[in-house]
Design a protein around this motif. Structure first.
Motif: not given
Length: 405
Positions: A204-214
């Motif tokens: 991924g390009e950017n880590e975020s809460a939504s990314f880690w939720l996935g």
């Protein structure tokens, strides 16, 4: 049989004067052998021998040959593939649309897995086997592992993992005629037997809460019901995500990363003294001692380095989670060295390539390198027996099924 074999070798040897002669002789034998196999395969497919009257009025018959060129370790080989009138015949030893032998493809993939560039693979195949291997061919051959990657990334996982480590390793990837930075986020788990396992890699390009939720939902969908302890560096949004999917997971922030981040704001002449004072905090025997040492640290350095103080205070709960456990467990979870060691192994393979043309190209090399690295993970991590007994006590209520076995 051995006498016949020896006689054949002697007869062939008499016709060879150079190494090139031997190579051409082997190439001819290879071609003739394949042709005999093709003839046997179509004979078996049709159910009768060539020119046999049994084939009359059977509804299918031979229909000449088609030309095919394949790449092998012996170089290019021209073949004649038998055809049938119903177009039902499919050669088994070399499929209709294959242009390379399995051995050659395996060798290309093995070289790719060791981080060899396309140019290096081309040169190697040309120098050793006299074969021209184009970048397109290398890409097509290595693309054949993509289904294996998908299967690996979606494979079923254990019900519970005592410890997982999370970290990212960054690469440059082309996207729409631009080169951008992308991260490969890895989840390395220690299973109930103490063995390491990479549960997955997400690009991924950017880590975020939504990314880690996935990522967390992916783990849950693959069978993970509980994670006891998650060790991470300063991954943005991870704590919120894992708490929503695995609410009982305890999070330990990497002490080493925290110290590195703290030292960014410290002049060189002050570092030795400041590190010595920080050691009193993270090497304390109890949480009470750590809290007292941190108060002393704040009193001494607070005015000079308020940013450092604020960072430790903000992350205090996750930085000090390991204090509730005995020493053997603390050594395992207070730093993400385990997953950083895995990433160092990846770097050995990927360092020869500065930019990847696509995400899939990056996935291929990381997957192949991971498979090679994992072959060495044959024994449990250090001090696992002691850790396992302590984990069994601390998390007995969450490990009933595992402890009952």
């Amino acid at each position: 049989m051995q006498n016949v074999k020896d006689k054949t070798i002697k007869e062939l040897a008499q016709e060879c004067r150079t190494v090139d002669d031997v190579h051409e002789m082997l190439k001819g034998l290879f071609k003739d052998t394949l042709q005999e196999i093709f003839e046997g395969e179509i004979e078996n497919h049709l159910g009768y021998q060539k020119h046999n009257v049994e084939g009359n009025n059977t509804g299918n018959s031979r229909n000449g040959y088609s030309q095919k060129t394949i790449q092998t370790r012996l170089g290019k080989t021209e073949l004649r593939l038998p055809r049938d009138r119903n177009a039902e015949f499919e050669p088994q030893i070399i499929k209709k649309y294959e242009t390379t032998s399995n051995q050659l493809e395996d060798q290309i993939i093995a070289m790719y897995a060791k981080g060899m560039s396309t140019r290096d693979i081309e040169d190697h195949m040309r120098n050793i086997y006299g074969i021209d291997v184009s970048p397109t061919m290398v890409s097509k051959v290595t693309d054949k592992i993509m289904p294996m990657i998908s299967e690996w990334q979606s494979r079923p996982l254990d019900r519970v993992y005592p410890i997982i480590f999370l970290d990212a390793i960054h690469f440059k990837v082309r996207k729409e005629n631009r080169i951008i930075n992308k991260a490969a986020y890895s989840v390395l788990a220690v299973n109930m037997d103490g063995h390491k396992d990479i549960l997955g890699i997400w690009i991924g390009e950017n880590e975020s809460a939504s990314f880690w939720l996935g990522v967390c939902n992916d783990l849950k969908n693959r069978g993970v019901e509980d994670i006891l302890i998650a060790c991470k560096d300063g991954l943005s949004g991870f704590s919120e995500a894992i708490n929503s999917v695995f609410p009982n997971t305890e999070i330990q922030l990497c002490i080493v990363h925290q110290i590195r981040n703290s030292l960014k704001y410290v002049p060189h002449k002050e570092r030795k003294e400041l590190i010595a004072d920080l050691k009193q905090v993270y090497q304390a025997l109890t949480i009470e001692e750590a809290e007292f040492a941190f108060e002393m640290f704040k009193e001494k350095w607070g005015k000079k380095h308020p940013i450092i103080i604020r960072s430790w205070e903000t992350n205090w709960v996750e930085l000090t989670a390991y204090f509730k456990y005995p020493y053997a467990m603390r050594k395992t979870i207070y730093t993400t060295n385990i997953i950083e060691g895995y990433h160092r192994q990846l770097r050995k393979v990927t360092k020869t390539k500065t930019t990847y043309p696509t995400d899939d190209a990056l996935r291929k090399i990381i997957y192949l390198a991971t498979v090679e690295v994992a072959k060495k993970w044959t024994i449990p991590i250090r001090d696992w027996k002691e850790c396992a007994s302590q984990i069994g006590i601390y998390f007995a209520d969450r490990l009933k099924a595992e402890l009952a076995i």
